[in-house]
Design a protein around this motif. Structure first.
Motif, short mmCIF file in Angstrom:
data_model
loop_
_atom_site.label_atom_id
_atom_site.label_comp_id
_atom_site.label_asym_id
_atom_site.label_seq_id
_atom_site.Cartn_x
_atom_site.Cartn_y
_atom_site.Cartn_z
N ILE A 634 -37.96 49.19 -11.66
CA ILE A 634 -39.28 48.60 -10.65
C ILE A 634 -39.61 49.45 -9.50
O ILE A 634 -40.21 48.78 -8.71
CB ILE A 634 -38.96 47.13 -10.61
N LYS A 635 -38.86 50.64 -9.33
CA LYS A 635 -39.06 51.28 -8.07
C LYS A 635 -40.57 51.62 -7.83
O LYS A 635 -40.95 51.81 -6.73
CB LYS A 635 -38.47 52.81 -8.38
N ALA A 636 -41.54 51.81 -8.88
CA ALA A 636 -42.74 52.08 -8.69
C ALA A 636 -43.77 51.04 -8.70
O ALA A 636 -44.95 51.04 -8.36
CB ALA A 636 -43.43 53.07 -9.62
N GLU A 637 -43.25 49.61 -8.80
CA GLU A 637 -44.06 48.31 -8.71
C GLU A 637 -43.98 48.01 -7.18
O GLU A 637 -43.45 48.27 -6.42
CB GLU A 637 -43.20 47.32 -9.67
N ARG A 638 -44.93 47.03 -7.16
CA ARG A 638 -45.08 46.40 -5.92
C ARG A 638 -45.32 44.76 -5.85
O ARG A 638 -45.40 44.30 -7.08
CB ARG A 638 -46.56 47.08 -5.38
N GLY A 639 -45.28 44.37 -4.86
CA GLY A 639 -45.41 42.67 -4.73
C GLY A 639 -44.27 42.07 -5.59
O GLY A 639 -43.04 42.33 -5.65
N PHE A 640 -44.71 41.09 -6.21
CA PHE A 640 -43.93 40.11 -6.99
C PHE A 640 -43.36 40.78 -8.28
O PHE A 640 -42.18 40.24 -8.66
CB PHE A 640 -44.64 38.63 -7.46
N ARG A 641 -43.68 41.90 -8.59
CA ARG A 641 -43.15 42.64 -9.83
C ARG A 641 -41.80 43.32 -9.15
O ARG A 641 -40.98 43.68 -10.23
CB ARG A 641 -44.01 43.73 -10.34
N ARG A 642 -41.63 43.57 -8.11
CA ARG A 642 -40.29 44.00 -7.48
C ARG A 642 -39.29 42.85 -7.47
O ARG A 642 -38.60 42.44 -6.35
CB ARG A 642 -40.55 44.64 -6.09
#
Length: 729
Positions: A634-642
């Motif tokens: 999830i390194k490249a994800e943002r917001g609630f996806r982290r």
């Protein structure tokens, strides 16, 4: 009676005895059936003869009835004469005498109702006449007013046996006189003789009282004599029939009778029983003779044939016995085709047996050489004979000399005490339908040291499930075990290095974790110094500062304890573990690093989850590895996806499940199984050992691990481990 002795006696019978039984068993039943059919035929013939005799008796009694009827009709015609009607007996006398000539009678008599004779053609008219002796007939006529025939009686005039046919003479419906015709029974004897019946038959005319009126033989001797009361009773029971009795002369007869419903007289035919059964006796006699002759001939032939068969079979015993020794003996001359075929088959079997034994010896030699080359020890335990056989190589493996007797106790004493329970347990479970075993255990060598042994084999049972023999092979696996132990040690070292590398990756976060309590301890210590430098010291403030120092020190000590646990090297130490507590400990250990990476870690733990049996340090390593992999995903994800979710629960009734869920890009479908292979990685700088080590750890602790893609986005890695059977506090 016990059937076993009989069975054994039957098993001892030879061919001759069995053929004798066969002949007797065939001929006697056939003779019995023939006797039954003959007897049944004669029974039917007797019934037919009796039926014909009854019909003939009926015909004869009909003739008697006709004669009596004609006499009665003539009397009625004579009674209508004017002289008789006018009671002019003098004028009636010559008319009666003339009518007598056309009648089958000896005299015509006129009597009043009291029985007084008024006229008799056997005496001149006017002679004094006696009173009638036929009172029963007169009484019956006077009572019924009907004509009738008397039973046999002795006449008052001639003093001889006669019978009378009488008709009533009425005036104003009242019987005044009786007109009768009297006759001797001689005409009935003539009727019987005209029937041309067999001379051995005795036919009689019997009146209603059972008196013999006429007879075909010995008339003077039997006329007027009474038949037996029992015979008369049977005759009166039915109008036609038959019954057995004896003649007055003592001869046994079958009596056939027919009784007239008009006169109540009967015709009785006595047929000698000997005559009726003579044909049956003769036939049965010849049947017995033929049966004896056939039985004798059959037994003689069976004895002869059985002897040839027995001699042929006995002659084949030695060649058959020689097959076991692979000898070939000549077949002697035999007496029947099947024996010769069997002899040729024995010769072929002997040749095949010889070739097979040669081949078997060759294969046995090859097998022995192969077993010796592979250092395989072969052993067989016979439970029936309570014996143990072992090859030379097996004796070498278990340190038995070539001549030393082998007992099960001596074998068991050589097994290492730590493996003895497992070996006994495995052998105890050998019950139908489980036939095979596969064991690895250690034995103690007499000179010291141990030897690893692998044993494989099977047990044989009889139809009742009883043990017959246990057979198997054993071979030395000490070298292989040493290699496995070395490999296991290398795996432990690799897992330990993996944890060290992992901690190296977490070194910044761990330094931050330690820096915070150390900084706090320093600040509190400096504050305490300042408070102590004052003239007046607030001890409560100092106490609070010292308590903060203690708390921060314990916090730092807890961080160090977790680090020491991960850095510990050693073998797998399975114990009862609270999986929820273990997950929370990993969360605390990774807390700073996750904050640094901006990742939220959510714990969803099942409250009622039971404890599992596993190595806690190795499980921490697995959890850290899975969470760090999720962070990379999830390194490249943002917001609630982290966000990473760690969820615990029940996989099934016997296993607990732990899942690490991320909302990253997911796993390529073709890589779901490959990610657990050694040196397989999707990371740019990865080595491909992390998930491989995780799988080895989970499988070593009795569980399994797998990966799944979510329908939306992200992936999850799961592992399940067995629950503890007995909870520990």
């Amino acid at each position: 009676m016990n059937a076993w002795p009989l069975k054994f006696r039957l098993n001892d019978l030879g061919v001759r005895q069995w053929l004798t039984i066969l002949v007797v068993g065939c001929i006697l039943p056939l003779s019995g059936i023939a006797a039954f059919l003959i007897f049944n035929f004669y029974q039917h013939e007797q019934i037919r003869l009796i039926s014909n005799a009854i019909h003939q008796a009926h015909s004869i009694i009909s003739v008697v009835d006709q004669d009596i009827g004609r006499t009665e009709a003539s009397l009625k015609v004579l009674a209508s004469a004017n002289s008789f009607v006018n009671a002019d007996l003098r004028a009636f006398y010559p008319q009666a005498a003339k009518a007598l000539q056309s009648m089958q009678a000896d005299s015509i008599v006129v009597a009043d109702t009291a029985g007084q004779l008024l006229l008799s053609t056997s005496r001149p008219f006017g002679d004094a006449l006696p009173k009638s002796a036929n009172a029963p007939l007169l009484q019956r006529i006077q009572k019924t007013g009907q004509s009738g025939v008397s039973d046999l009686y002795i006449g008052p005039l001639g003093n001889r046996f006669i019978y009378s046919v009488a008709v009533p003479i009425k005036h104003h419906e009242i019987t005044q006189l009786v007109l009768s015709a009297s006759s001797t029974p001689a005409p009935f004897s003539n009727i019987l003789r005209k029937q041309q019946l067999p001379d051995s038959w005795r036919v009689s005319v019997v009146d209603s009282s059972g008196t013999i009126v006429a007879r075909t033989h010995d008339i003077e001797q039997f006329v007027g004599r009474k038949i037996k009361p029992t015979s008369l009773q049977k005759i009166k029971a039915a109008y036609e029939g038959s019954f057995r009795s004896e003649r007055l002369s003592g001869v046994a007869v079958m009596n056939v009778y027919s009784r007239s419903p008009v006169t109540q007289w009967s015709i009785v035919m006595g047929i000698p029983l000997d005559e009726m059964t003579e044909g049956l006796r003769d036939t049965l006699y010849w049947l017995i003779v033929v049966t004896i002759v056939a039985l004798s001939a059959g037994l003689a032939f069976a004895w002869f044939v059985g002897g040839n068969i027995a001699r042929s079979i006995i002659a084949l015993i030695r060649p058959a016995t020689a097959i076991g020794a692979a000898d070939i003996l000549p077949i002697p001359p035999l007496h029947f085709k099947e024996a010769r075929q069997l002899g040729r088959a024995l010769q072929d079997a002997s040749n095949i047996s010889w070739q097979s034994q040669v081949s078997l010896r060759e294969k046995d030699l090859q097998l022995t050489q192969a077993a010796d080359a592979a250092k395989l020890g072969i052993w067989i335990r016979d439970f029936v004979k309570n014996e143990i056989w072992a090859s030379d190589q097996w004796r070498v493996l278990f340190c038995f000399s070539a001549t030393e007797p082998i007992e099960i106790g001596a074998v068991v004493s050589r097994i290492h005490p730590d493996d003895l329970v497992a070996v006994k347990c495995a052998m105890t479970t050998l019950q139908p339908p489980h036939h095979e075993y596969d064991l690895e255990y250690r034995i103690q060598l007499p000179e010291g040291g141990i030897r690893w042994i692998a044993s494989r084999g099977r047990i044989d049972y009889d139809s009742a499930g009883q043990e017959l023999r246990l057979r198997g092979i054993s071979f030395d696996i000490t070298l292989r075990k040493q290699v496995e132990l070395d490999l296991q040690q290398k795996k432990i070292e690799i897992m330990h290095l993996s944890r060290v590398v992992m901690l190296g990756e977490l070194s910044g976060a761990l330094a931050h974790e330690l820096n915070q309590p150390l900084t706090s301890i320093l600040s509190n210590a400096q504050a305490a110094q300042r408070f102590l430098a004052k003239d007046e010291v607030d001890l409560n403030e100092v106490r609070d500062i010292l308590q903060d120092i203690v708390n921060e020190d314990m916090r730092a000590g807890e961080v160090i304890r977790r680090l020491r646990g991960l850095l510990t090297s050693g073998e797998t130490q399975a114990q009862s573990v609270d999986i929820n507590y273990l997950v929370s400990e990993v969360g605390k250990l990774l807390h700073s690093d996750l904050i640094t990476q901006g990742v939220e870690l959510r714990m969803e733990c099942a409250a009622a989850l039971k404890r599992i049996n596993a190595d806690p340090v190795q499980l921490q390593q697995v959890m850290i590895n899975l969470i760090m992999n999720a962070c990379d995903a999830i390194k490249a994800e943002r917001g609630f996806r982290r966000r990473i979710i760690v969820r615990t629960g029940f996989y099934d009734a016997n296993n607990a499940e732990v899942a690490v869920i991320d909302q990253g890009a997911g796993i390529a479908p073709g890589s779901l199984e490959k990610i657990f292979d050694a040196f397989y990685t999707t990371k740019k700088n990865g080595m491909g050992l992390g998930l491989s080590i995780c799988r080895n750890i989970i499988e070593a602790n009795g569980g399994r691990i797998w990966a799944e893609n979510h329908p939306g986005q992200g992936a999850s890695l799961h592992f399940c481990l067995p629950l503890c059977i007995i909870e520990t506090p």
